[in-house]
Scaffold this active site. Sequence first.
Site, short mmCIF file in Angstrom:
data_model
loop_
_atom_site.label_atom_id
_atom_site.label_comp_id
_atom_site.label_asym_id
_atom_site.label_seq_id
_atom_site.Cartn_x
_atom_site.Cartn_y
_atom_site.Cartn_z
N HIS A 167 -71.74 22.03 30.76
CA HIS A 167 -72.81 21.10 30.34
C HIS A 167 -73.51 20.52 31.57
CE1 HIS A 167 -70.22 20.34 26.54
NE2 HIS A 167 -71.33 20.92 26.10
N LYS B 278 -67.30 16.66 13.29
CA LYS B 278 -66.55 17.57 14.18
C LYS B 278 -65.18 17.00 14.53
CE LYS B 278 -68.70 20.81 17.22
NZ LYS B 278 -69.36 21.07 18.52
N ARG C 222 -74.76 30.17 26.63
CA ARG C 222 -73.69 30.67 27.49
C ARG C 222 -73.52 32.18 27.36
NH1 ARG C 222 -69.29 27.26 24.74
NH2 ARG C 222 -70.80 27.71 23.11
N SER D 64 -65.74 22.79 24.79
CA SER D 64 -64.96 21.54 24.71
C SER D 64 -63.66 21.77 23.94
CB SER D 64 -65.80 20.45 24.04
OG SER D 64 -66.97 20.24 24.79
N1 COA Z 1 -70.96 24.68 28.89
C1 COA Z 1 -69.81 24.57 28.26
N2 COA Z 1 -69.70 24.43 26.93
C2 COA Z 1 -70.83 24.38 26.23
C3 COA Z 1 -72.09 24.51 26.81
C4 COA Z 1 -72.12 24.66 28.21
N3 COA Z 1 -73.26 24.79 28.87
N4 COA Z 1 -73.02 24.45 25.85
C5 COA Z 1 -72.36 24.30 24.70
N5 COA Z 1 -71.04 24.27 24.92
C6 COA Z 1 -69.98 24.19 23.92
C7 COA Z 1 -69.60 22.80 23.61
O1 COA Z 1 -68.56 22.36 24.44
C8 COA Z 1 -69.20 22.90 22.16
O2 COA Z 1 -67.89 23.32 22.09
P1 COA Z 1 -67.01 22.92 20.83
O3 COA Z 1 -67.70 23.46 19.61
O4 COA Z 1 -65.76 23.61 21.17
O5 COA Z 1 -66.92 21.44 20.82
C9 COA Z 1 -70.08 24.01 21.62
O6 COA Z 1 -70.47 24.76 22.73
C10 COA Z 1 -71.32 23.52 20.95
O7 COA Z 1 -71.56 22.26 21.42
P2 COA Z 1 -72.89 21.55 21.75
O8 COA Z 1 -73.79 22.36 22.59
O9 COA Z 1 -72.50 20.20 22.26
O10 COA Z 1 -73.54 21.48 20.40
P3 COA Z 1 -72.96 20.81 19.19
O11 COA Z 1 -72.84 21.88 18.17
O12 COA Z 1 -71.78 20.01 19.45
O13 COA Z 1 -74.14 19.82 18.92
C11 COA Z 1 -76.10 19.02 17.88
C12 COA Z 1 -75.16 20.18 18.10
C13 COA Z 1 -75.39 17.68 17.94
C14 COA Z 1 -77.15 19.05 18.96
C15 COA Z 1 -76.72 19.24 16.49
O14 COA Z 1 -75.70 19.34 15.55
C16 COA Z 1 -77.64 18.12 16.09
O15 COA Z 1 -78.77 18.09 16.53
N6 COA Z 1 -77.17 17.22 15.23
C17 COA Z 1 -77.96 16.10 14.77
C18 COA Z 1 -78.34 16.28 13.30
C19 COA Z 1 -79.51 17.21 13.18
O16 COA Z 1 -80.61 16.94 13.62
N7 COA Z 1 -79.25 18.35 12.54
C20 COA Z 1 -80.23 19.37 12.36
C21 COA Z 1 -80.20 20.33 13.51
S1 COA Z 1 -81.17 21.76 13.11
#
Ligand code: COA
Length: 159
Positions: free
Chosen positions: A17, A41, A90, A128
Amino acid sequence: MRHCIYPGTFDPITCGHLDVLERAAKLFDKVTVAVAESAGKGPLFTPQQRVDMIRPNLAHLPHVGVTTFSGLLVEFCMAHQADAIIRGLRALSDFEFEFNMALMNRHLEPKLETLFVMPNEQFSYTSSTLVKQVARYGGNVAHFVPPNVAEALRTAFAK
Ligand code: COA
């Protein structure tokens, strides 16, 4: 002034990240890390703990801030006058989820662009969830998270 939002659950933030964030910080005048409360989550850390773990890692980036959000991401972005959402890709396996999310967000708010950056390949398998799994069983996560996060994980799993 170009402002982008970097959203995620960040439970916890990883070096992958932070790599994405460094790249975004070079492209935008202002970057806001938006920590989703994402109760669905089942996060290990509270939103405030996740913010507190991120903040010390931004000290060298004065134009990058961090806050929490709940509700729709596009609404948060519009309320903060953001121009773009930044997301990391990624590996190919991220693409389908990210593609659908970007198109849904564009449907909801056509003025907002989603930009993708590729983190360094050394983080292509970092997540994560995996980091938490390794830390839970006492494995070394120093390569994947900053020192303050490694310490927070040790404390969380020592209980
Ligand atoms: N390096 C390491 N890990 C990474 C990464 C990177 N560069 N990019 C993503 N990841 C991992 C994260 O650690 C996470 O791992 P996990 O699932 O094991 O916890 C996974 O990839 C995805 O995480 P992240 O990129 O943080 O996205 P998310 O799915 O947790 O978050 C939101 C998504 C919060 C942005 C999205 O759900 C959202 O916008 N929610 C708000 C409600 C909304 O508007 N919904 C409609 C969206 S269309």
